[in-house]
Write an enzyme that holds these catalytic residues in place. Structure first.
Site, short mmCIF file in Angstrom:
data_model
loop_
_atom_site.label_atom_id
_atom_site.label_comp_id
_atom_site.label_asym_id
_atom_site.label_seq_id
_atom_site.Cartn_x
_atom_site.Cartn_y
_atom_site.Cartn_z
N HIS A 116 -2.20 0.63 -4.74
CA HIS A 116 -2.05 0.72 -3.28
C HIS A 116 -1.80 -0.71 -2.76
O HIS A 116 -2.26 -1.67 -3.37
CB HIS A 116 -3.37 1.27 -2.73
CG HIS A 116 -3.39 1.60 -1.27
ND1 HIS A 116 -3.52 0.64 -0.31
CD2 HIS A 116 -3.31 2.79 -0.62
CE1 HIS A 116 -3.54 1.22 0.89
NE2 HIS A 116 -3.40 2.53 0.72
N ASP A 151 -10.69 -0.59 -7.89
CA ASP A 151 -10.46 0.03 -6.58
C ASP A 151 -10.84 1.50 -6.73
O ASP A 151 -10.09 2.30 -7.28
CB ASP A 151 -8.98 -0.14 -6.21
CG ASP A 151 -8.60 0.66 -4.97
OD1 ASP A 151 -9.49 1.32 -4.40
OD2 ASP A 151 -7.42 0.61 -4.58
N GLN A 190 -10.07 6.22 -4.34
CA GLN A 190 -9.76 7.65 -4.58
C GLN A 190 -10.73 8.29 -5.56
O GLN A 190 -10.73 9.51 -5.71
CB GLN A 190 -8.33 7.80 -5.11
CG GLN A 190 -7.25 7.42 -4.11
CD GLN A 190 -7.22 8.34 -2.90
OE1 GLN A 190 -7.68 9.49 -2.95
NE2 GLN A 190 -6.68 7.84 -1.81
N LYS A 218 -13.26 8.23 2.91
CA LYS A 218 -12.72 9.17 1.92
C LYS A 218 -13.84 9.93 1.23
O LYS A 218 -13.62 10.79 0.39
CB LYS A 218 -11.87 8.42 0.89
CG LYS A 218 -10.62 7.79 1.52
CD LYS A 218 -9.67 7.27 0.48
CE LYS A 218 -8.75 6.20 1.01
NZ LYS A 218 -7.56 6.69 1.69
N CYS A 278 1.62 3.84 1.04
CA CYS A 278 1.22 2.44 0.82
C CYS A 278 1.37 2.04 -0.65
O CYS A 278 0.54 1.28 -1.18
CB CYS A 278 -0.21 2.18 1.30
SG CYS A 278 -0.40 2.36 3.05
N1 PMP Z 1 -6.87 1.97 -2.51
C1 PMP Z 1 -6.45 3.24 -2.64
C2 PMP Z 1 -6.19 3.79 -4.01
C3 PMP Z 1 -6.30 4.04 -1.51
O1 PMP Z 1 -5.89 5.30 -1.64
C4 PMP Z 1 -6.58 3.50 -0.23
C5 PMP Z 1 -6.41 4.31 1.04
N2 PMP Z 1 -5.32 5.16 1.05
C6 PMP Z 1 -7.01 2.18 -0.16
C7 PMP Z 1 -7.15 1.43 -1.31
C8 PMP Z 1 -7.31 1.52 1.15
O2 PMP Z 1 -8.38 2.16 1.79
P1 PMP Z 1 -8.73 1.81 3.32
O3 PMP Z 1 -7.46 1.95 4.08
O4 PMP Z 1 -9.74 2.84 3.67
O5 PMP Z 1 -9.25 0.43 3.33
#
Ligand code: PMP
Length: 410
Positions: free
Chosen positions: A126, A204, A207, A230, A368
């Protein structure tokens, strides 16, 4: 709430009030859980109860109300730590996974990376796990190496091993589960391999947390981040886990109230531990909501969630198998309930717009993950992402609607 030996998504749904609303006049079918999860009543109640009866700023309040807020806040940190299998001192509250990775990059990596060092990322990351590292690499003269993704959506382990064995590799930052491909990376194995070369590992977990029980003690990664939203908790709260011994090597990158020991115009000393990284008034209510979400999840067996999501994925594939030109992106055996797809000749946005008219919430775009889109050779995908409260009925409504949309758009 469901009990651990009788997993029933219909029972779980009853705990989530929003699932009974409509979308464009049709019953809501919420399939955008990778973007954010819905919140159980217990979490919503904990938030309103906090503001109705315990709201006060934390730290240094001597009155009873402030003590109540402080206790709730502290208990939440403990619950979260316990749930992750680590100690409360190793938990830093942030706004979310994005802020968490920025914190690690600026507070740890910046002071531990030298010119010419390597930071390893992967093609499935991401942007939150790419851009902060680019910033640090640029400022320190370090280089980024990117592990390719193979055709099935898994990591190229050979390349990863090659990068890890390169002498000046310093950090590996990797998602546990891809938000596009659903791939569950074998991180325990990868962490072990990285540690053989003295490489620090950032995971990270954005998910991963809603799909599996995380045992950080067992995984032994150096850092782990996730976002509460999430995980059935409010937006604006997240967590960085940092190993105790590494926290001592980190320097705060935000200054302000609550992160200090002594302040004078001659110089400032910082608080010890996690507090050093939590400048300013924290998101007390968010932390309490996250603690409550964890209480909720304690009544749920993750192996059953996993089995349920696998059934939903299987049903999705079955329902869409006759669509000509449909490509499912990410087909590893170890895959979470994330179904990203494209259909030849149909723009994902058009598809999702038709689904929306039928009450179905899906997400389209690059999610993203622009480098991954480039690798897949697409500009965007449509994505249905499942949670424990989705049912086979949801899947059937979705797949039938996709088939109708293909007839209109195809
Ligand atoms: N890493 C991953 C794999 C994600 O899916 C996301 C959110 N889509 C993020 C990081 C970033 O999370 P946040 O926008 O809640 O900070």
């Amino acid at each position: 709430m469901t009990s651990s030996n009788s997993f029933d998504p219909y029972e779980i749904r009853k705990d989530f009030p929003i699932l009974s609303r409509t979308n464009r006049g049709k019953p809501l079918v919420y399939l955008d859980n990778a973007a954010t999860s819905q919140k159980p009543k217990s979490v919503i109640n904990a938030i309103s109860h906090y503001y109705e009866s315990s709201n006060s700023n934390v730290h240094r309040g001597v009155y009873e109300l402030a003590e109540d807020a402080e206790n709730l806040y502290r208990n939440s940190r403990q619950k979260i730590a316990h749930w992750l299998g680590v100690s409360a001192e190793e938990i830093i509250f942030t706004r979310g996974a994005t802020e968490g990775i920025n914190l690690i990059a600026h507070s740890f990596a910046k002071h531990n990376i030298n010119k010419g060092d390597l930071i390893i990322l992967s093609e499935m990351e991401h942007h939150a796990n790419i851009v902060p590292w680019q910033m640090i690499a640029k400022s320190k003269g370090a280089n980024i190496q990117v592990v390719p993704v193979l055709n099935d959506g898994s990591l190229d382990r050979e390349k990863l091993s090659e990068f890890l064995a390169t002498p000046n590799t310093s950090i590996l930052s990797l998602c546990y589960i891809s938000n596009v491909l659903g791939t569950i990376n074998p991180i325990k194995d990868i962490i072990e391999e990285a540690h053989q070369y003295g490489v620090k590992v950032v995971i990270d977990g954005a998910q991963a947390v809603p799909h599996m029980q995380i045992d950080l003690h067992n995984l032994d990664c150096d850092f782990f981040v996730f976002s509460g939203h999430k995980l059935f908790a409010p937006m604006g709260i997240g967590v960085v886990y940092a190993k105790n011994e590494l926290m001592d090597e980190m320097l705060p990158y935000q200054g302000g109230g609550d992160m200090i020991d002594q302040v004078s115009f001659d110089g400032t000393t910082y608080a010890k531990g996690a507090q050093r990284f939590e400048a300013g008034t924290p998101n007390v209510c968010g932390a309490i909501g996250l603690g409550e979400a964890i209480d909720y999840l304690n009544g749920i067996e993750f192996s059953q969630v996993d089995a349920h999501e696998k059934k939903l994925l299987k049903e999705t594939r079955e329902g869409l198998k006759d669509i000509v030109g449909l490509v499912e992106h990410g087909i590893t055996a170890e895959k979470a309930g994330v179904f990203s797809f494209t259909i030849k000749g149909i723009h994902p946005h058009d598809l999702s717009t038709l689904l929306d008219a039928e009450g179905i919430a899906t997400r389209t775009g690059h999610h993203c993950c622009q480098p991954l889109m480039k690798k897949l050779g697409v500009e965007a995908t449509a994505r249905a992402s499942y949670s424990m409260y989705n049912t086979l009925e949801d899947v059937n409504i979705f797949t039938d609607a996709v088939k109708r949309a293909v007839q209109i758009l195809g």
